[in-house]
Design a protein around this motif. Structure first.
Motif, short mmCIF file in Angstrom:
data_model
loop_
_atom_site.label_atom_id
_atom_site.label_comp_id
_atom_site.label_asym_id
_atom_site.label_seq_id
_atom_site.Cartn_x
_atom_site.Cartn_y
_atom_site.Cartn_z
N ALA A 471 -16.92 13.67 -0.08
CA ALA A 471 -17.20 12.44 -0.84
C ALA A 471 -16.02 12.11 -1.72
CB ALA A 471 -18.48 12.61 -1.66
N ASP A 472 -14.94 11.71 -1.07
CA ASP A 472 -13.75 11.22 -1.76
C ASP A 472 -13.70 9.72 -1.51
OD1 ASP A 472 -13.38 13.98 -1.85
OD2 ASP A 472 -11.22 13.86 -1.55
N TYR A 473 -13.99 8.93 -2.54
CA TYR A 473 -14.05 7.49 -2.33
C TYR A 473 -13.62 6.75 -3.58
CZ TYR A 473 -18.63 7.84 -4.72
OH TYR A 473 -19.64 8.09 -5.62
N ALA A 474 -13.36 5.47 -3.40
CA ALA A 474 -12.99 4.60 -4.51
C ALA A 474 -13.82 3.33 -4.44
CB ALA A 474 -11.50 4.26 -4.48
N VAL A 475 -14.10 2.76 -5.60
CA VAL A 475 -14.88 1.52 -5.70
C VAL A 475 -13.95 0.44 -6.23
CG1 VAL A 475 -16.90 0.42 -6.75
CG2 VAL A 475 -16.97 2.86 -6.17
N TRP A 476 -14.01 -0.73 -5.58
CA TRP A 476 -13.03 -1.78 -5.86
C TRP A 476 -13.70 -3.12 -6.15
CZ3 TRP A 476 -8.09 0.11 -5.66
CH2 TRP A 476 -7.89 1.29 -4.93
N HIS A 477 -13.12 -3.83 -7.11
CA HIS A 477 -13.42 -5.25 -7.28
C HIS A 477 -12.41 -6.00 -6.43
CE1 HIS A 477 -14.38 -9.11 -9.05
NE2 HIS A 477 -13.09 -9.29 -9.31
N THR A 478 -12.90 -6.83 -5.54
CA THR A 478 -12.01 -7.51 -4.61
C THR A 478 -12.57 -8.87 -4.24
OG1 THR A 478 -10.82 -7.28 -2.52
CG2 THR A 478 -13.08 -6.47 -2.57
N GLY A 479 -11.75 -9.65 -3.60
CA GLY A 479 -12.20 -10.95 -3.11
C GLY A 479 -12.94 -10.80 -1.80
N GLU A 480 -12.97 -11.88 -1.04
CA GLU A 480 -13.69 -11.89 0.23
C GLU A 480 -13.13 -10.85 1.18
OE1 GLU A 480 -14.72 -14.99 3.91
OE2 GLU A 480 -13.18 -15.47 2.42
N LEU A 481 -14.03 -10.15 1.87
CA LEU A 481 -13.60 -9.19 2.88
C LEU A 481 -13.45 -9.91 4.21
CD1 LEU A 481 -15.82 -6.09 2.04
CD2 LEU A 481 -13.60 -6.75 1.11
N ILE A 482 -12.42 -9.53 4.95
CA ILE A 482 -12.15 -10.17 6.23
C ILE A 482 -11.88 -9.11 7.28
CG2 ILE A 482 -11.31 -12.34 5.27
CD1 ILE A 482 -8.54 -11.31 5.40
N VAL A 483 -12.04 -9.50 8.53
CA VAL A 483 -11.79 -8.61 9.66
C VAL A 483 -10.64 -9.19 10.45
CG1 VAL A 483 -12.70 -7.62 11.78
CG2 VAL A 483 -14.18 -7.84 9.77
N GLN A 484 -9.61 -8.42 10.60
CA GLN A 484 -8.46 -8.91 11.34
C GLN A 484 -8.77 -8.95 12.82
OE1 GLN A 484 -4.77 -7.00 10.32
NE2 GLN A 484 -3.97 -7.38 12.35
N ALA A 485 -8.53 -10.09 13.44
CA ALA A 485 -8.76 -10.20 14.87
C ALA A 485 -7.82 -9.26 15.61
CB ALA A 485 -8.52 -11.64 15.33
N PRO A 486 -8.31 -8.54 16.62
CA PRO A 486 -7.50 -7.49 17.25
C PRO A 486 -6.27 -8.01 17.97
CG PRO A 486 -9.54 -7.84 18.47
CD PRO A 486 -9.66 -8.60 17.18
#
Length: 532
Positions: A471-486
């Motif tokens: 359980a090594d993780y980080a929590v982030w405030h960020t803008g919209e999440l996107i998925v890069q087209a392959p």
């Protein structure tokens, strides 16, 4: 690092970056490991048994980053000492030196880092006389931004045993190692520990949960190395994996190193004209410096492989990289290719590669431990790389896409204090490489900066948020999440949920980077952003 937390924690109402469930919004951590990831609706079943419930309020949860190449004490000294990386001119740098000397009357040796004459109008570093005047005649060591050369004062040279050039040219190679050793010997144990704590705290504030310390006799000291490993084991913070850059396997093992690797120098750096090249520099009439030959590389790799220890080398120039390849091939002929591949030996930096050397990395199972921020800082048609090599040769540097296509594992790092510990900036630099054909996807860069660092130390069970992983993780405030087209590389983006791929922040140049809210290592919170 301190023992893992035995508490059960439920995180909910966020975005969890997990290949186990690309649409996960909740996660359960139990006894220092990921126990479950899934949907918000299913999270209710875990609420009553949790010791703590964290409302993510839409925040993103990712694996903590691994910085695969750090010099921890030097990073801390830069954070707490004199940083010249933003000095726009030599005069500005000298003013900073003068102010620092006045503010630190009790320091036995003044330490600073980060000057880069290549970015100053006339390209000239400070002279020894200028530094003597700025410090009032006190000992001063100022490392260049690449940490492969330095300028010093007369008073520091007077502390050095042995013959060291006393001119105005920056000190390189063995002369630099000698003056650096003299300067660092003046750092007290208390100063060193303060610097290490500062660096480790800075790392977790950037969402880094583990780092690889690249130490060695020409870089720090045995006491520095063992003190850092002890500090990381005793106090909450990032995991620290240590590498000791010396061809002495017994010593590396006795010091607690995972490998006799890291900055075991085959050459130097391009900025200091000490990277070893096949053809001369464009702005200097020589081909750099070579510290090891192929026979020495072969002997070290064979010995490490037979001892079950990682080997690794610092190699930047094309001649240095070819020396490493030739040597490891010879070792494989002696002890067996399968055993060499299984050992996951490393090459640090690996900047100037040919198609043949890329193929050899894949054949030999080498991990390329690379620093994309180097290209962001020094790449481009007008950058330092082009001045040192000419535009055509410089365009071949840092071919991340070619390495990935060949199947070479990548582990991303900063080489801090050369470039800052800045994981999202590192991912951005890899995805938006100044040479377009070397760009890799944000997803690939993110993987290389999380799971890739774990794989580089022989761990395939970590660096991702799936049940059973640490359980090594980080929590982030960020803008919209996107998925890069392959099929789009970094040019266009997709938000189509049918892709079934976890989203990542938009890192297009000019966008705001994510802000770290919390970092957790082994289930134990090691950083919380003030005000959260």
């Amino acid at each position: 690092m301190s023992a893992m937390s035995a508490r059960t924690v439920l995180l909910r109402r966020g975005e969890v970056h997990s290949p186990a469930d690309p649409f996960a919004t909740a996660m359960v951590v139990e006894r220092g490991a990921i126990a479950w990831v899934g949907s918000e609706g299913a999270a209710d079943a875990f609420a009553d048994g949790a010791d703590e419930v964290i409302d993510l309020d839409g925040a993103l949860v990712t694996p903590a980053f691994t910085d695969a190449h750090v010099h921890t004490t030097a990073t801390g000294l830069a954070l707490t000492g004199l940083d010249l990386s933003t000095a726009p001119t030599r005069d500005a740098a000298l003013t900073l030196v003068r102010e620092f000397a006045a503010a630190r009357p009790g320091d036995r040796v003044l330490l600073g880092h980060g000057w880069d004459a290549a970015r100053w109008p006339d390209g000239r570093p400070p002279t020894r006389a200028e530094l003597d005047a700025a410090t009032g005649g006190r000992p001063l060591y100022l490392s260049r931004i690449d940490v492969h050369s330095a300028v010093v004062t007369t008073a520091l040279l007077d502390l050095v045993a042995g013959d060291v050039p006393r001119g105005d040219a920056p000190l390189t190679a063995d002369a630099h190692h000698t003056v650096r050793a003299a300067a660092l010997a003046a750092v007290t144990p208390a100063q060193r520990t303060e610097a290490q704590r500062a660096a480790l705290a800075h790392a977790v504030s950037r969402g880094v949960g583990s780092l690889h310390e690249c130490a060695g006799p020409d870089i720090s000291s045995e006491d520095d190395f063992t003190g850092l490993l002890r500090l990381a084991a005793e106090e909450p913070g990032p995991r620290v994996t240590g590498y000791w850059a010396e061809r002495d396997i017994a010593k590396a093992r006795a010091l607690g190193a995972l490998g006799a690797a890291g900055d075991l120098f085959v050459d130097g750096a391009l900025g200091s004209h000490t990277a070893c090249l096949h053809a001369p520099y464009a702005d200097a009439p020589h081909t750099g410096v070579s510290y090891l030959d192929a026979g020495e590389v072969a002997a070290h790799v064979a010995e490490c492989t037979e001892a079950g220890l990682q080997a690794g080398f610092h190699a930047i120039g094309d001649a240095a990289v070819d020396t490493v390849v030739e040597g490891i091939r010879a070792a494989a002929a002696k002890v067996g290719l399968a055993r060499v591949r299984a050992a996951r030996h490393r090459v640090e930096h690996a900047e100037l590669l040919t198609p043949a050397s890329v193929a050899a990395f894949a054949e030999l199972g080498l991990t390329a431990s690379v620093q994309p921020a180097f290209d962001a800082l020094w790449g481009g048609a007008d950058g330092m790389y082009a001045r040192r090599l000419g535009a055509e040769r410089a365009a071949a540097l840092n071919p991340f896409a070619a390495l990935l296509r060949a199947g070479v594992p990548l582990a991303l790092g900063s080489d801090s204090p050369v470039t800052p510990i800045d994981p999202w900036g590192t991912v951005r630099a890899a995805a938006f490489h100044r040479t377009p054909e070397h760009r890799i996807s944000v997803r690939a860069a993110f993987t290389a900066h999380t799971r890739g660092g774990w794989r580089a130390i022989g761990r395939d069970d970590a660096g991702t948020l799936v049940p059973g992983a640490p359980a090594d993780y980080a929590v982030w405030h960020t803008g919209e999440l996107i998925v890069q087209a392959p099929d789009d590389r970094v040019a266009r983006w997709s938000t189509d949920p049918r892709s079934g791929t976890p989203g990542l922040p938009d890192l297009t140049p000019g966008t705001e980077p994510p802000v770290c809210l919390r970092t957790v290592v082994g289930g134990r919170t090691v950083y919380v952003r003030p005000g959260e």
